[in-house]
Write a protein that holds these residues in place. Structure first.
Motif, PDB file in Angstrom:
ATOM      1  N   LEU A  84     -31.722   9.415 -26.620  1.00  0.00           N
ATOM      2  CA  LEU A  84     -31.182  10.698 -26.149  1.00  0.00           C
ATOM      3  C   LEU A  84     -30.114  10.492 -25.077  1.00  0.00           C
ATOM      4  O   LEU A  84     -29.164  11.276 -24.996  1.00  0.00           O
ATOM      5  N   SER A  85     -30.270   9.464 -24.259  1.00  0.00           N
ATOM      6  CA  SER A  85     -29.236   9.173 -23.257  1.00  0.00           C
ATOM      7  C   SER A  85     -27.915   8.815 -23.939  1.00  0.00           C
ATOM      8  O   SER A  85     -26.840   9.277 -23.523  1.00  0.00           O
ATOM      9  N   ALA A  86     -27.988   8.000 -24.992  1.00  0.00           N
ATOM     10  CA  ALA A  86     -26.766   7.661 -25.740  1.00  0.00           C
ATOM     11  C   ALA A  86     -26.189   8.897 -26.422  1.00  0.00           C
ATOM     12  O   ALA A  86     -24.971   9.086 -26.474  1.00  0.00           O
ATOM     13  N   LEU A  87     -27.067   9.756 -26.933  1.00  0.00           N
ATOM     14  CA  LEU A  87     -26.608  10.986 -27.590  1.00  0.00           C
ATOM     15  C   LEU A  87     -25.912  11.901 -26.593  1.00  0.00           C
ATOM     16  O   LEU A  87     -24.855  12.478 -26.887  1.00  0.00           O
ATOM     17  N   ALA A  88     -26.490  12.043 -25.397  1.00  0.00           N
ATOM     18  CA  ALA A  88     -25.880  12.898 -24.374  1.00  0.00           C
ATOM     19  C   ALA A  88     -24.544  12.338 -23.909  1.00  0.00           C
ATOM     20  O   ALA A  88     -23.606  13.101 -23.618  1.00  0.00           O
ATOM     21  N   ALA A  89     -24.432  11.016 -23.856  1.00  0.00           N
ATOM     22  CA  ALA A  89     -23.170  10.399 -23.412  1.00  0.00           C
ATOM     23  C   ALA A  89     -22.042  10.661 -24.406  1.00  0.00           C
ATOM     24  O   ALA A  89     -20.870  10.740 -24.009  1.00  0.00           O
ATOM     25  N   ARG A  90     -22.360  10.795 -25.708  1.00  0.00           N
ATOM     26  CA  ARG A  90     -21.332  11.041 -26.722  1.00  0.00           C
ATOM     27  C   ARG A  90     -21.021  12.528 -26.906  1.00  0.00           C
ATOM     28  O   ARG A  90     -20.092  12.869 -27.630  1.00  0.00           O
ATOM     29  N   SER A  91     -21.815  13.398 -26.269  1.00  0.00           N
ATOM     30  CA  SER A  91     -21.653  14.838 -26.487  1.00  0.00           C
ATOM     31  C   SER A  91     -20.333  15.336 -25.908  1.00  0.00           C
ATOM     32  O   SER A  91     -19.893  14.901 -24.836  1.00  0.00           O
ATOM     33  N   SER A 109     -30.575   3.804 -34.878  1.00  0.00           N
ATOM     34  CA  SER A 109     -31.294   2.533 -34.767  1.00  0.00           C
ATOM     35  C   SER A 109     -31.833   2.313 -33.360  1.00  0.00           C
ATOM     36  O   SER A 109     -32.886   1.685 -33.178  1.00  0.00           O
ATOM     37  N   VAL A 110     -31.131   2.855 -32.342  1.00  0.00           N
ATOM     38  CA  VAL A 110     -31.592   2.681 -30.971  1.00  0.00           C
ATOM     39  C   VAL A 110     -32.926   3.381 -30.760  1.00  0.00           C
ATOM     40  O   VAL A 110     -33.700   3.023 -29.870  1.00  0.00           O
ATOM     41  N   LEU A 111     -33.231   4.362 -31.606  1.00  0.00           N
ATOM     42  CA  LEU A 111     -34.509   5.070 -31.504  1.00  0.00           C
ATOM     43  C   LEU A 111     -35.672   4.117 -31.765  1.00  0.00           C
ATOM     44  O   LEU A 111     -36.697   4.165 -31.077  1.00  0.00           O
ATOM     45  N   ASP A 112     -35.523   3.255 -32.744  1.00  0.00           N
ATOM     46  CA  ASP A 112     -36.567   2.271 -33.038  1.00  0.00           C
ATOM     47  C   ASP A 112     -36.598   1.148 -32.008  1.00  0.00           C
ATOM     48  O   ASP A 112     -37.658   0.651 -31.635  1.00  0.00           O
ATOM     49  N   ASP A 113     -35.419   0.747 -31.536  1.00  0.00           N
ATOM     50  CA  ASP A 113     -35.336  -0.418 -30.658  1.00  0.00           C
ATOM     51  C   ASP A 113     -35.763  -0.106 -29.219  1.00  0.00           C
ATOM     52  O   ASP A 113     -36.506  -0.870 -28.608  1.00  0.00           O
ATOM     53  N   ARG A 114     -35.286   1.027 -28.688  1.00  0.00           N
ATOM     54  CA  ARG A 114     -35.466   1.291 -27.254  1.00  0.00           C
ATOM     55  C   ARG A 114     -36.193   2.595 -26.956  1.00  0.00           C
ATOM     56  O   ARG A 114     -36.440   2.907 -25.792  1.00  0.00           O
ATOM     57  N   GLY A 115     -36.524   3.390 -27.972  1.00  0.00           N
ATOM     58  CA  GLY A 115     -37.303   4.589 -27.732  1.00  0.00           C
ATOM     59  C   GLY A 115     -36.465   5.845 -27.599  1.00  0.00           C
ATOM     60  O   GLY A 115     -35.226   5.821 -27.592  1.00  0.00           O
ATOM     61  N   LEU A 116     -37.165   6.968 -27.465  1.00  0.00           N
ATOM     62  CA  LEU A 116     -36.516   8.279 -27.469  1.00  0.00           C
ATOM     63  C   LEU A 116     -35.637   8.498 -26.245  1.00  0.00           C
ATOM     64  O   LEU A 116     -34.547   9.070 -26.346  1.00  0.00           O
ATOM     65  N   SER A 148     -27.340  18.062 -19.347  1.00  0.00           N
ATOM     66  CA  SER A 148     -28.305  17.722 -18.310  1.00  0.00           C
ATOM     67  C   SER A 148     -29.594  17.309 -19.019  1.00  0.00           C
ATOM     68  O   SER A 148     -30.255  18.130 -19.657  1.00  0.00           O
ATOM     69  N   LEU A 149     -29.947  16.026 -18.915  1.00  0.00           N
ATOM     70  CA  LEU A 149     -31.049  15.463 -19.689  1.00  0.00           C
ATOM     71  C   LEU A 149     -32.227  15.155 -18.778  1.00  0.00           C
ATOM     72  O   LEU A 149     -32.074  14.487 -17.758  1.00  0.00           O
ATOM     73  N   ASP A 150     -33.399  15.656 -19.137  1.00  0.00           N
ATOM     74  CA  ASP A 150     -34.620  15.408 -18.370  1.00  0.00           C
ATOM     75  C   ASP A 150     -35.726  15.019 -19.352  1.00  0.00           C
ATOM     76  O   ASP A 150     -36.302  15.860 -20.043  1.00  0.00           O
ATOM     77  N   VAL A 151     -35.995  13.715 -19.446  1.00  0.00           N
ATOM     78  CA  VAL A 151     -36.976  13.186 -20.402  1.00  0.00           C
ATOM     79  C   VAL A 151     -38.109  12.519 -19.628  1.00  0.00           C
ATOM     80  O   VAL A 151     -37.869  11.605 -18.841  1.00  0.00           O
ATOM     81  N   ARG A 152     -39.322  13.005 -19.863  1.00  0.00           N
ATOM     82  CA  ARG A 152     -40.511  12.392 -19.249  1.00  0.00           C
ATOM     83  C   ARG A 152     -41.563  12.247 -20.344  1.00  0.00           C
ATOM     84  O   ARG A 152     -42.297  13.182 -20.644  1.00  0.00           O
ATOM     85  N   VAL A 153     -41.594  11.080 -20.933  1.00  0.00           N
ATOM     86  CA  VAL A 153     -42.483  10.798 -22.058  1.00  0.00           C
ATOM     87  C   VAL A 153     -43.349   9.605 -21.702  1.00  0.00           C
ATOM     88  O   VAL A 153     -42.832   8.550 -21.338  1.00  0.00           O
ATOM     89  N   ASP A 154     -44.651   9.793 -21.808  1.00  0.00           N
ATOM     90  CA  ASP A 154     -45.597   8.715 -21.530  1.00  0.00           C
ATOM     91  C   ASP A 154     -45.900   7.962 -22.822  1.00  0.00           C
ATOM     92  O   ASP A 154     -46.598   8.476 -23.693  1.00  0.00           O
ATOM     93  N   GLY A 155     -45.367   6.760 -22.942  1.00  0.00           N
ATOM     94  CA  GLY A 155     -45.628   5.965 -24.131  1.00  0.00           C
ATOM     95  C   GLY A 155     -44.807   6.423 -25.318  1.00  0.00           C
ATOM     96  O   GLY A 155     -44.015   7.364 -25.244  1.00  0.00           O
ATOM     97  N   ARG A 156     -45.005   5.756 -26.437  1.00  0.00           N
ATOM     98  CA  ARG A 156     -44.284   6.050 -27.663  1.00  0.00           C
ATOM     99  C   ARG A 156     -45.112   6.961 -28.554  1.00  0.00           C
ATOM    100  O   ARG A 156     -46.337   6.879 -28.597  1.00  0.00           O
ATOM    101  N   CYS A 157     -44.418   7.825 -29.286  1.00  0.00           N
ATOM    102  CA  CYS A 157     -45.042   8.623 -30.336  1.00  0.00           C
ATOM    103  C   CYS A 157     -44.710   7.988 -31.683  1.00  0.00           C
ATOM    104  O   CYS A 157     -44.013   6.964 -31.749  1.00  0.00           O
ATOM    105  N   SER A 158     -45.175   8.600 -32.752  1.00  0.00           N
ATOM    106  CA  SER A 158     -44.869   8.069 -34.076  1.00  0.00           C
ATOM    107  C   SER A 158     -43.377   8.169 -34.347  1.00  0.00           C
ATOM    108  O   SER A 158     -42.669   8.992 -33.751  1.00  0.00           O
TER     109      SER A 158
END
Length: 423
Positions: free
Chosen positions: A304-311, A293-300, A316-326
């Protein structure tokens, strides 16, 4: 006041014609060099095929040099005429190992788009030499027409050995120059006609390709849903179901002891309460695996940060996304990374995972969501029917993307996926 008169288009057409001539003149020597190299490598490779390594390397080099020539022609034509051609991409089987590499070579060799580009490049190379000759005809024609001013009395008709003397020098020079200009104009028109006929697919071909792509995506979606259903059934059967059965048995024992041994009954109820909370937690994790649900609310990035925290494995997470995708594209990439982290913990025995996510623009107006997951585990991952990687591949195909797995025995394992943002 505003005018409803449309802007003139002739200057644009003139620039396109001049651009075509300039490009063809530049392509002539480049194309000749590329095709000479390709034919030389191909002939030498065939002749030395018995020397397995050397011959095969030359054939592979010839294939990808030809692909580079085709890519260059696609980019030239699209940049000049703007036909809306899809970008030419190198083919890949998406399968690991030597067998996957051979399938990649075969897929590249049988790529119709590459061969259309090669055909168009060959024609453009020939036309380029015509342009060079015609330009020289214009220059030599005007020079011949003006030669009497410097005392010239003889000459030859431009680009021929036909002799001219006297007053015919001026007439022949001007006629040769005008004829060469006419050839240039004709070549500029012919280039547009030929490239459209060769590179732009027919309406029937486009519909057939769209139907094929839709069929592949549908098959991938069906397969991915089957794999996902199997995974949910397995997780329910192996985790939540036994725990709920245990809760029922514990409450049954507590009911029997509640009158004779209230203390023991209270202890059993506490155990059942603890098991119930654990079952609820497992159900939440299972539901999160289906859709976060966090994917819809706060984005990818946040998901992914929440997913990495539970792993269970450091990530090592490096996300650089400009804007939202579908939502389809983001959910597909999220699923890929979640399944990869699970595989790294359960099967790869990894101690470190690196996740990189980028949004890229592959062509004007076309963005893709690209992700790479790499672990330092034991490697040897394969695409087994019904397995986690099989589910990843089918999920990506269903979203219209591509996936590539590289997992040699001994590690590391790297998985790259690319999904259209608008899928």
């Amino acid at each position: 006041m505003t005018s409803d008169t449309p802007p003139p288009v002739r200057p644009r057409r003139l620039l396109v014609r001049l651009g075509a001539l300039a490009q063809l003149a530049a392509i002539a020597p480049v194309g000749l060099a590329l095709f000479t190299i390709v034919l030389t490598f191909f002939g030498t490779g065939i002749g030395t095929i018995l020397v397995l390594g050397f011959g095969l390397l030359l054939l592979i080099a010839a294939l990808y040099i030809a692909w580079a020539a085709s890519w260059l022609e696609h980019e030239r034509v699209e940049g000049l005429y703007g036909y809306g051609l899809p970008p030419l991409r190198a083919r890949t089987s998406g399968q690991p190992g030597f067998a996957g590499f051979l399938r990649t070579l075969w897929a590249q060799f049988t790529d119709a788009g590459m061969w259309r580009g090669i055909g168009s490049a060959a024609i453009a190379t020939a036309l380029g030499w015509v342009v060079i000759g015609a330009v020289w005809g214009v220059i030599s024609g005007f020079a011949l027409a003006l030669s009497p001013l410097t005392g010239g009395t003889t000459g030859t008709f431009p680009l021929t050995a036909i002799p001219l003397t006297g007053g015919w020098i001026v007439v022949g020079g001007l006629f040769g120059a005008l004829l060469s200009l006419g050839i240039l104009f004709g070549v500029s028109l012919l280039d547009g006609v030929v490239t459209r006929g060769v590179l732009v697919p027919s309406r029937e071909a486009l519909l057939a390709e769209q139907a094929r792509t839709a069929g592949v995506q549908r098959a991938g979606a069906v397969r991915a849903s089957e794999v996902e259903r199997t995974r949910i059934e397995r997780d329910l059967h192996d985790g939540v179901q036994p725990r709920l059965v245990s809760v029922g048995m514990t409450l049954g024992l507590a009911q029997q002891k509640i009158d004779t041994d209230p203390a023991a009954a209270k202890t059993l109820i506490d155990e059942a309460h603890t098991s119930t909370k654990a079952a609820i937690t497992e159900l939440r994790q299972l539901a999160r695996g289906i859709h976060a649900s966090v994917l819809d609310d706060r984005g990818l990035d946040a998901a992914l940060s929440a997913l990495a925290a539970r792993s269970h494995v450091p990530v090592s997470l490096d996300v650089r996304v400009d804007g939202r995708c579908s939502s389809i594209a983001e959910a597909a990439v999220y699923f890929v990374i979640a399944e990869s982290l699970t595989n790294a913990a359960k099967h790869a025995r990894a101690t470190d995972v690196r996740v990189v996510v980028r949004s890229r623009e592959e062509a004007p107006g076309t963005r893709v969501l690209w992700a790479r997951v790499e672990d330092n585990g034991i490697g040897g991952a394969t695409v087994a029917p019904g397995g986690g990687i099989d589910g990843i591949m089918n999920r990506i195909v269903a979203a219209g993307g591509t996936a590539r797995l590289d997992s040699p025995v001994g590690g590391p394992t790297a998985l790259e996926v690319s999904v259209p943002c608008a899928s």
